[in-house]
Every structure is written in structure tokens, then in C-alpha cells.
Design a protein around this motif. Structure first.
Motif: not given
Length: 150
Positions: A21-32
Motif C-alpha cells: 500500500l502507499e503507506q508502506y512505500w512511504k515507509a520504505v522511502k523514509r528508511t532509504l
């Protein structure tokens, strides 16, 4: 493998790879972004003649409201060097925090004993006793008197 500070977030977003979902993609980008800013961080290994094995364990009881399972975490040191760690959900739902903490202790001690046997086969004396730190007094008492508790 050497970035313990991101282990939890990577584990969390990995659970939703089959239906992102969009929220998990945002979490991945934040981690990167975090990784890009902290590129020089990591686990350091220092030369030491201390071969004592120390383990620390803890748990987050019923942290996930979806499946109600607790998360066990432990780290094992050989002298001053961190050599083994784990953070994962328990396989069963615990009825109490003591039960969940006892499972965390058992998991950490099992891996600590396995590590001691490996070092013994390599002719590296670790010394006894194995030391495991836990922050739950009732679980420590249960560990000391296994006859009283099933």
C-alpha cells in the motif's frame, strides 16, 4: 545485516510485500533516506581477549494488534563484540507477559548455548556460567524454579 537500527522497519514493511500500500512505500522511502544520511554507521568489531558470552533479551508483548503475537528480541555478545542478534514474532499467542517473556528467554538461551558449543568445537574457551540479562522479575523467578511452573 550490520544495521540493527533499521531491522524492525525493514521487517515490518517486508510483511506487506505481497499487497503493498502507499503507506508502506512511504515507509520504505523514509528508511532509504535514513540510510543515505547514516551511511557510515554499523556494528564495529574490536580485538579482545575476553571470550565471555553475555546475552540480553526483551520482548514487546502483544505489540501487533492484527495477530496479537509478541515480538522477541535478543542480542549476544562475545566479550565486547556483538556477534548474534534476532528480532522476530513468537510462533504462538501468549496468555500473559510472563509467558511471552519466558519464551523470549528460552529462545535467547537456546541460541547462546548453541553458540557456546560452536566455540567449544573451535577450541575457544568461553567460561561459565552463561549470562543472560532479562528485565522481568517474575520470569526470572519462574526460570529459577521450573518445578513449580509447568
Amino acid at each position: 545485516m550490520t544495521r540493527l537500527d533499521i531491522a524492525f522497519s525493514v521487517n515490518k514493511v517486508s510483511q506487506f510485500m505481497h499487497a503493498p500500500l502507499e503507506q508502506y512505500w512511504k515507509a520504505v522511502k523514509r528508511t532509504l533516506c535514513f540510510l543515505a544520511e547514516t551511511i557510515n554507521f554499523g556494528v564495529e568489531i574490536h580485538r579482545s581477549n575476553d571470550f565471555r558470552i553475555l546475552a540480553f533479551c526483551d520482548l514487546d508483548w502483544v505489540a501487533d494488534p492484527v495477530d496479537r503475537r509478541s515480538t522477541t528480541g535478543y542480542c549476544i555478545f562475545l566479550g565486547v563484540n556483538l556477534i548474534n542478534w534476532s528480532s522476530r514474532k513468537q510462533t504462538a499467542v501468549a496468555k500473559s507477559s510472563d509467558e511471552a517473556e519466558f519464551r523470549a528467554i528460552a529462545d535467547a538461551m537456546t541460541n547462546t548455548m548453541w553458540l557456546q558449543k560452536i566455540l567449544y568445537k573451535m577450541h575457544i574457551p568461553t567460561g561459565l556460567p552463561l549470562i543472560l540479562f532479562c528485565d522481568n522479575q517474575s520470569t526470572v523467578l519462574m526460570s529459577q524454579n521450573p518445578i513449580l511452573y509447568s
